[in-house]
Write a protein that holds these residues in place. Structure first.
Motif, mmCIF file in Angstrom:
data_model
loop_
_atom_site.group_PDB
_atom_site.id
_atom_site.type_symbol
_atom_site.label_atom_id
_atom_site.label_comp_id
_atom_site.label_asym_id
_atom_site.label_seq_id
_atom_site.Cartn_x
_atom_site.Cartn_y
_atom_site.Cartn_z
ATOM 1 N N GLY A 52 0.179 -1.425 -0.171
ATOM 2 C CA GLY A 52 -0.255 0.557 -0.137
ATOM 3 C C GLY A 52 0.886 1.353 0.246
ATOM 4 N N ALA A 53 2.049 1.379 0.752
ATOM 5 C CA ALA A 53 3.183 2.647 0.954
ATOM 6 C C ALA A 53 3.715 2.924 -0.790
ATOM 7 C CB ALA A 53 4.077 2.118 1.411
ATOM 8 N N LEU A 54 3.650 1.697 -1.430
ATOM 9 C CA LEU A 54 4.464 1.839 -2.407
ATOM 10 C C LEU A 54 3.636 2.657 -3.572
ATOM 11 C CD1 LEU A 54 7.082 1.945 -4.520
ATOM 12 C CD2 LEU A 54 6.523 -0.950 -4.490
ATOM 13 N N VAL A 55 2.303 1.715 -3.566
ATOM 14 C CA VAL A 55 1.544 2.242 -4.370
ATOM 15 C C VAL A 55 1.090 3.544 -4.132
ATOM 16 C CG1 VAL A 55 -0.910 2.087 -5.144
ATOM 17 C CG2 VAL A 55 0.405 -0.015 -4.732
ATOM 18 N N ASP A 56 1.325 4.033 -2.604
ATOM 19 C CA ASP A 56 0.236 5.811 -2.451
ATOM 20 C C ASP A 56 1.380 6.531 -3.004
ATOM 21 O OD1 ASP A 56 -2.067 4.521 -1.369
ATOM 22 O OD2 ASP A 56 -1.243 5.102 0.018
ATOM 23 N N GLU A 57 3.009 6.405 -2.633
ATOM 24 C CA GLU A 57 3.903 6.735 -3.200
ATOM 25 C C GLU A 57 4.420 7.350 -4.920
ATOM 26 O OE1 GLU A 57 8.776 6.165 -3.545
ATOM 27 O OE2 GLU A 57 8.210 4.995 -2.389
ATOM 28 N N ILE A 58 3.756 5.930 -5.217
ATOM 29 C CA ILE A 58 3.726 5.904 -6.558
ATOM 30 C C ILE A 58 3.133 6.971 -7.641
ATOM 31 C CG2 ILE A 58 3.718 5.143 -9.311
ATOM 32 C CD1 ILE A 58 5.075 2.497 -7.398
ATOM 33 N N LEU A 59 1.359 7.094 -6.492
ATOM 34 C CA LEU A 59 0.670 8.042 -7.242
ATOM 35 C C LEU A 59 0.647 8.778 -7.069
ATOM 36 C CD1 LEU A 59 -2.385 5.072 -6.475
ATOM 37 C CD2 LEU A 59 -0.969 5.523 -9.197
ATOM 38 N N ALA A 60 0.567 8.725 -5.690
ATOM 39 C CA ALA A 60 0.889 10.539 -5.079
ATOM 40 C C ALA A 60 1.895 11.710 -5.728
ATOM 41 C CB ALA A 60 1.555 9.943 -3.233
ATOM 42 N N ALA A 61 3.170 11.074 -6.708
ATOM 43 C CA ALA A 61 3.822 11.742 -7.043
ATOM 44 C C ALA A 61 3.619 12.078 -8.313
ATOM 45 C CB ALA A 61 5.080 10.453 -7.481
ATOM 46 N N ALA A 62 2.827 12.294 -8.620
ATOM 47 C CA ALA A 62 1.634 12.304 -10.221
ATOM 48 C C ALA A 62 0.790 13.299 -10.129
ATOM 49 C CB ALA A 62 1.502 11.551 -10.708
ATOM 50 N N LEU A 63 0.106 13.855 -8.496
ATOM 51 C CA LEU A 63 -0.549 14.878 -8.638
ATOM 52 C C LEU A 63 0.169 15.691 -7.505
ATOM 53 C CD1 LEU A 63 -2.821 11.307 -7.075
ATOM 54 C CD2 LEU A 63 -3.433 13.003 -9.219
ATOM 55 N N PRO A 64 -0.700 16.560 -7.199
ATOM 56 C CA PRO A 64 -0.613 18.036 -6.217
ATOM 57 C C PRO A 64 -0.415 17.367 -5.370
ATOM 58 C CG PRO A 64 -2.320 18.675 -8.028
ATOM 59 C CD PRO A 64 -2.115 16.691 -8.145
ATOM 60 N N GLU A 65 0.266 18.207 -4.378
ATOM 61 C CA GLU A 65 0.634 18.124 -2.724
ATOM 62 C C GLU A 65 -0.571 17.990 -1.636
ATOM 63 O OE1 GLU A 65 0.925 17.903 1.008
ATOM 64 O OE2 GLU A 65 2.276 16.982 -0.723
ATOM 65 N N GLY A 66 -0.592 16.562 -1.399
ATOM 66 C CA GLY A 66 -2.213 16.646 -0.562
ATOM 67 C C GLY A 66 -3.826 16.036 -1.252
ATOM 68 N N VAL A 67 -3.725 15.575 -2.439
ATOM 69 C CA VAL A 67 -4.578 15.102 -2.931
ATOM 70 C C VAL A 67 -4.334 13.866 -2.997
ATOM 71 C CG1 VAL A 67 -5.599 14.277 -5.511
ATOM 72 C CG2 VAL A 67 -4.278 16.840 -4.899
#
Length: 462
Positions: free
Chosen positions: A173-188
């Motif tokens: 879960g942490a790895l997936v979120d890290e990958i996805l969050a890097a493509a989105l604005p902060e806090g999304v």
């Protein structure tokens, strides 16, 4: 079924490889203060993200999907180490996640409202609006594909998300979120690691607008109570006890193959696994022989472990209790020696109607079989259950197929295939299995609320 991995708040969540027993890693569990900060971060980002044009939100989600695709092998390998999911299945889960995110990246920008004409010069417009901060609590048995559905629909709709994956798959879960969050604005998209206490702290935060949960019925009901008390929208897909009815007019060997696939795939750890089987007496003998052979082959060729030893203990406990109550063990049912948490594909016959292996979700590679005198008896027993996720009917009689679709109180009725469905399909679980659409285009409706605007003309303008 509520089972916990090893957890010590002083050291964190410790995960071991269910195949080898080796340590995968230890992650710290967030406390109530960290949960509050996570929700505050998402709340701070919400106004800007909600104001972002839907087409741009879709493009950002597409970027996130492609970023996940680029690291698919890494994510799948970690999933296999953490949950025991076979390599091919883990890779398929990542592929499904990427496709789901891409689908929502296109569906989100065309998510439509409605228009209703009143008088000749007046009109009402119903416009979908993002709800706010979504707390997503996701399971371990499919920790990438399920996550993509909830997160993709929430994000493309203009919500921001705080995601806590299961404490049984925190590294994935942490790895997936890290990958996805890097493509989105902060806090999304904000990631939080933790157990049930962390999840409880998240959903109690005042800025939470939606709770989206896939997991046990007990947890889902607790979250529904929180939602009712705090006026928070709750979407939940919870436990299932899916029935399979085998009619007299189908090939029993083919039917046994379908039953084996439904009961043993991913070691029976699929939300819509076959949990109980009602077979017509006319084909029972060849069906059971073929199912035993299929179970033995499955154990030999797959040997997939359950997610951890606690889960294995629970599954073995249900099987042992059924045998003690009079069920006949046809194959499996013995905990193997050695490291890890393997359990063989198991077939039970003559199962008492009140045995827990029939009345509760087992979530393991167990096929309990009840022989029935006719289709009507199978239909009655299949329907007499507090869960309402899915059910399967194997029949060449289209009258019986239509009757099953009309009478089974479940969200999904599958005819002549235990798995499958059209892309973009959706369903509503019922009873103890939850409420709300958990995937498909309808999930966009769940993730939004509607503002109705009545347009008239100022005085004299007509």
């Amino acid at each position: 079924m509520t089972l916990q991995p090893a957890l010590d708040h002083a050291t964190g969540i410790s995960i071991t490889d269910p195949a080898s027993g080796e340590t995968v890693g230890v992650l710290a569990s967030a406390d109530a203060g960290e949960a509050r900060v996570a929700v505050e971060r998402a709340a701070l980002a919400f106004p800007g993200w909600a104001a972002t044009p839907p087409a741009e939100r879709g493009l950002r989600l597409r970027d996130a999907a492609l970023a996940l695709q680029a690291r698919a092998d890494e994510v799948a390998a970690l999933n296999t180490r953490e949950t025991g999911k076979p390599a091919g299945d883990a890779a398929g889960g990542v592929e499904a996640a990427v496709n789901t995110l891409l689908q929502y990246s296109e569906l989100g920008p065309v998510h439509r409202g409605r228009q209703l004409r009143g008088g000749r010069m007046a009109v009402d417009v119903a416009m979908p609006q993002p709800r706010g901060v979504v707390v997503a609590l996701t399971p371990w048995n499919d920790p990438v594909a399920v996550v993509a559905g909830l997160l993709g629909a929430a994000i493309v709709s203009g919500n921001t998300v705080v995601h806590k994956p299961s404490e049984r798959s925190p590294h994935t879960g942490a790895l997936v979120d890290e990958i996805l969050a890097a493509a989105l604005p902060e806090g999304v998209l904000v990631h939080v690691t933790g157990d049930g206490a962390t999840g409880a702290a998240l959903v109690e935060q005042p800025d939470v607008a939606v709770i989206a949960h896939v997991g046990s019925t007990a947890t889902g009901r607790a979250l529904a109570r929180v939602g009712a008390e705090r006026d928070v929208h709750v979407i939940r897909e919870n436990g299932g006890n899916d029935a399979l009815i085998v009619d007299r007019d189908v090939d029993p060997v083919w039917a046994a193959g379908q039953a084996a696939l439904g009961a043993f795939a991913n070691a029976g750890q699929i939300c819509t696994s076959v949990e109980r089987i009602y077979v017509h007496r006319a084909v029972a003998e060849p069906f059971l022989s073929a199912l035993v052979a299929a179970a033995d082959a499955w154990t030999t060729t797959s040997g997939q472990p359950l997610v951890d030893e606690r889960m294995r203990e629970a599954v073995a406990g249900q099987v042992d209790a059924a045998v003690a109550a009079g069920a006949t063990l046809l194959t499996g049912g013995t905990v193997p020696e050695g490291p890890g948490s393997r359990y063989p594909a198991t077939v039970l016959a003559d199962v008492p109607e009140d045995a827990e292996v029939l009345t509760e979700e087992t979530f393991g590679p167990v096929a309990p079989v009840v022989v029935v005198d006719d289709f009507d008896e199978g239909l009655r027993l299949a329907a007499a259950d507090r869960y309402g996720l899915a059910a399967t009917v194997l029949t060449a009689d289209m009258v019986n197929a239509h009757r099953a679709a009309a009478l089974l109180p479940v969200g999904t009725v599958k005819v002549n295939a235990v798995f499958g469905g059209a892309p973009g399909g959706s369903a509503q679980p019922r009873g103890a299995s939850g409420s709300g659409f958990g995937y498909g285009p309808e999930l966009l409706d769940e993730m939004t609320t509607t503002t109705v605007v009545h347009f008239g003309l100022p005085g004299g303008a007509a």
